[in-house]
Design an enzyme around this catalytic site. Structure first.
Site, PDB file in Angstrom:
ATOM      1  CE  LYS B  76      38.428  36.320  54.095  1.00 13.14           C
ATOM      2  NZ  LYS B  76      39.022  37.484  53.364  1.00 13.14           N
ATOM      3  CB  SER B 151      40.972  39.309  56.240  1.00 11.20           C
ATOM      4  OG  SER B 151      40.394  39.236  54.950  1.00 11.20           O
ATOM      5  CB  SER B 175      42.121  40.009  52.398  1.00  8.58           C
ATOM      6  OG  SER B 175      42.046  40.961  53.423  1.00  8.58           O
TER       7      SER B 175
END
Lengths: 113, 486
Positions: B76, B151, B175
Site C-alpha cells: 500500500k 482504504s 481498511s
C-alpha cells in the site's frame, strides 16, 4: 459538560479552518460546514451515554493476554541518527543549500519566499 | 511454465523453492498480468518493472534467500520504501521519495520477497472505497462497476485480481478487513503493537496497524510470521517475540468457544450477510466449536467514538504537512507570508475528505469542545475495550461477526455522503478501538440476482484478545477449511 452546537456557523467553520491551517474558498468551506454538521449531529449520540466514572482510554497499549507485557514504552530522550543534509535537500520543495528556503518570518512576515 | 497469477502465496513460494518456477518468471507473470489488466482495475499507483525483475534474478542466483524468497508482494502506498515514490495517493506527496523503508517492508525484503509495486488507497488511508485517491479510483475485480472497499482497496484488488499473491495494507478502522471482505480475499489487522508502524505514514497513531492480504489464511499467516515482532524504532511495538504460527497453523485448535455478539444480528444486514452468518455458525458447530451468544452493547457507538478519536489524532499527525520540509508547497503571491504558505499548501495538497477529517479533529480538540467530544470518545473506547475483555475472560476464544453489513457498493454511490461512507466501518472499528486482532475470511456470496448478475463476496471476521493473533489465524484457517455453504 458544555452544550454542543452541532450546527456550525459560517464563522465557526472559518475559525476551525484557520486553526487547521487550511485556506479554503468560501465554496469549499460551505461544503465542509454542511458535512461536518451532519457528522457532529451523529456523534451527539455519545452524549446520551452514562459515562460517569469511566476512565478515558488514552492509548491502545494493553497487557498481552498470554505474556502480560505492555506494548507502550518510554524511551530515553537521547539524540539518534538523523537524515543527512543531502537527503533533506533532495526532498525539500524549495532550497538554498544547505538551507530550506522559507518566506520571511520577521517584520510581519510579509512578502514571498 | 506455472502461472503465478493463479497460485496462492505458499504455492508460489514452494514452486520457487522446488525449482518448478524461477523467481524471475514469477515476477514476470505478475508484471504481465498488471500491464495486461490493471488498466481496467487501477490497483497500482506504481509498478517497479526493472527493480522487481532484478530483485527476482538475485533470488534465482542464490543471493537472496529467506522464507519468502522470490515471492512477489505489493505494498500500500502509505508504507514507505526507499525506492520510487510514497504518495499516500495525495497531491501533497505526489513527488515524495522516502529516504526510509518501513520496518514491515524491510522484513519482507529481508525474507527474500520481491516488491512489485505500490498500490492505490483512499488519500492518507481516509475512506472506505478507494474513491478518495487523488490519482484514480480502483475497481473491484469481482464486479468492475463496484468499489473494492478501502482504504487499502488497491492491495485487496491486486490480490483478488491475481496480480500478486500477497500484499500489505494498513487498517485504522477496517481498511484491510473491509476491502478483503468486498473483494473475496483474506485480510488481517494484527493486535496493536504486534507489527511495527515505523515507516507507515501516520493517520491515527493509536489505531493504525499494518497487516497482510492473501488468498488463504495460510498465506496471511506466513506474511504475519515475517512482519510481526518487536521494533525499537516504534515506541508502541509489543515486546513479545515475533510469530511462528505457520508451521502449526493446521493443528486443531481444540475445544473452541466462539462468541457471536447479539448486536450483529442486525436488521440492517444484507440478506446474503444474514445467510452467511447462519452458515458460519453451522460451520463452527461442525468444527466442534461451541457457539455462544455474547454482548457488545456499545457496538453501535463505535463509529461515533472512532471518528472523533481517529480525526483528532489525524489533525495532529497531518500538521507535519506544511509545505516546508517536504511535500507540496504553494506558490505565493506578493504580500503573502509564512502563514499563507502553510494554509495554501495544505488547501492545495489535501483532498476534501482529508480536509474534512482534519477540520473535524481540530474542532473536537479545540477549546471548549475537548471534554464533550474527545474525552467522551475515549471513555466510550474504554467501554468497548472492557466489553471485549469481559467476553474473552468468560472463556470465549474468538468473537465471530460479519466483516461488513453489505457486499460491495456501486462506484459513486456513497461518495457524496461521508456519514454513510463512515457507517461502512460499523463492524470493523471496534477491533481498532480495543487494539485487538481480527481477521476477515470469505464466508459466502450474494445470489447473482442480489448482485446485479454477479455473485458478490461477503465475509466473517474472527476477533481475538490482545496478543491473540495466532488464535484468530488458527480459527480462521479451520473455518476456511471446513466452511459449510449457506
Amino acid at each position: 459538560m458544555e452544550p454542543m452546537a452541532h450546527e456550525l456557523s459560517h464563522d465557526e467553520a472559518r475559525h476551525v479552518a484557520r486553526l487547521a491551517r487550511l485556506a479554503l474558498s468560501d465554496e469549499a468551506l460551505e461544503s465542509q460546514r454542511v458535512q461536518l454538521g451532519a457528522i457532529l449531529e451523529y456523534v451527539e449520540r455519545l452524549r446520551k451515554l452514562d459515562l460517569d466514572g469511566v476512565e478515558p482510554m488514552t492509548h491502545a497499549g494493553a497487557p498481552d493476554h498470554t505474556s502480560g507485557m505492555e506494548s507502550n514504552r518510554w524511551d530515553a530522550d537521547e539524540p539518534g541518527p538523523a537524515l543527512d543534509n543531502d537527503t533533506l535537500m533532495r526532498i525539500a520543495p524549495a532550497i538554498h543549500p544547505p538551507f530550506i528556503r522559507v518566506p520571511k518570518v520577521i517584520d510581519g512576515g510579509g512578502g514571498g519566499a | 511454465m506455472s502461472d503465478a497469477s493463479s497460485m496462492s502465496l505458499i504455492e508460489v513460494r514452494d514452486a520457487i523453492r522446488n525449482g518448478d518456477l524461477t523467481a524471475e518468471s514469477a515476477a514476470s507473470s505478475c508484471l504481465h498480468a498488471i500491464s495486461d489488466r490493471d488498466g481496467g482495475i487501477g490497483a497500482f499507483l506504481q509498478v517497479f518493472d526493472d527493480a522487481a525483475l532484478e530483485s527476482a534474478r538475485a533470488v534465482d542466483r542464490g543471493e537472496r534467500t529467506g522464507s519468502l524468497a522470490g515471492v512477489p508482494i505489493a505494498l500500500k502506498d502509505n508504507i514507505c520504501l526507499n525506492h520510487g515514490r510514497t504518495t499516500c495517493a495525495s497531491r501533497m506527496l505526489e513527488t515524495y521519495e522516502s529516504p526510509f523503508t518501513a520496518t514491515a517492508a524491510q522484513r519482507l525484503i529481508d525474507a527474500g520477497a520481491v516488491i512489485i509495486g505500490k498500490t492505490n488507497l483512499d488519500e492518507f488511508a481516509m475512506g472506505s472505497s478507494t474513491e478518495n485517491s487523488a490519482f484514480h479510483i480502483t475497481r473491484n475485480p469481482v464486479a468492475p462497476d463496484r468499489v473494492p472497499g478501502g482504504s487499502s482497496g488497491g492491495s485487496a484488488a491486486a490480490v483478488a485480481a491475481g496480480f500478486v499473491p500477497g500484499a500489505l495494507g494498513s487498517d485504522t478502522g477496517g481498511s484491510i478487513r473491509q476491502p478483503a471482505a468486498l473483494t473475496g480475499v483474506v485480510g488481517m489487522k494484527p493486535t496493536y503493537g504486534r507489527v511495527s508502524r515505523w515507516g507507515l505514514v501516520a493517520f491515527a497513531s493509536s489505531l493504525d496497524q499494518i497487516g497482510p492480504f492473501g488468498r488463504t489464511v495460510a498465506d496471511v499467516a506466513l506474511l504475519m510470521d515475517v512482519i510481526a515482532g518487536f521494533d525499537e524504532l516504534d515506541s508502541t511495538s509489543s515486546p513479545r517475540a515475533g510469530m511462528a504460527v505457520s508451521p502449526t497453523l493446521s493443528e486443531p485448535v481444540g475445544k473452541l468457544r466462539i462468541g457471536v455478539p447479539r448486536q450483529v444480528r442486525s436488521e440492517h444486514n444484507h440478506p446474503a450477510v444474514v445467510r452467511a452468518l447462519d452458515a458460519a455458525i453451522t460451520t463452527c458447530t461442525s468444527m466442534g466449536a461451541e457457539v455462544v451468544d455474547v454482548d457488545l452493547p456499545r457496538l453501535d457507538d463505535g463509529i461515533a467514538a472512532y471518528y472523533v478519536v481517529a480525526t483528532a489524532e489525524a489533525s495532529s499527525n497531518l500538521a507535519r504537512f506544511d509545505g516546508i520540509r517536504y511535500g507540496h508547497r504553494a506558490a505565493l503571491s506578493a504580500g503573502e507570508g509564512l502563514e499563507d504558505l502553510y494554509a495554501r499548501s495544505r488547501a492545495e495538497g489535501f483532498g476534501p475528505e482529508v480536509q474534512r477529517r482534519i477540520m473535524l479533529g481540530t474542532y473536537a480538540l479545540s477549546s471548549g469542545y475537548y471534554d464533550a467530544y474527545y474525552r467522551t470518545a475515549m471513555q466510550v473506547r474504554r467501554l468497548i475495550r472492557d466489553e471485549f475483555d469481559a467476553i474473552f475472560a468468560s472463556g470465549v476464544h474468538a468473537v465471530m461477526m460479519p466483516s461488513t453489513a453489505n457486499p460491495a457498493f456501486r462506484i459513486g454511490e456513497k461518495v457524496d455522503d461521508p456519514l454513510q461512507m463512515y457507517l461502512e466501518d460499523l463492524y470493523t472499528v471496534t477491533a481498532n478501538l480495543a487494539g485487538v486482532p481480527a481477521i476477515s475470511v470469505p464466508a459466502g456470496v450474494t445470489t447473482e440476482e442480489e448482485g446485479d448478475g454477479t455473485a458478490l463476496p461477503v465475509a466473517m471476521q474472527f476477533v481475538g484478545p490482545v496478543g491473540g493473533d495466532e488464535v484468530v489465524l488458527r480459527v480462521g484457517a479451520e473455518f476456511e477449511g471446513g466452511r459449510v455453504e449457506g
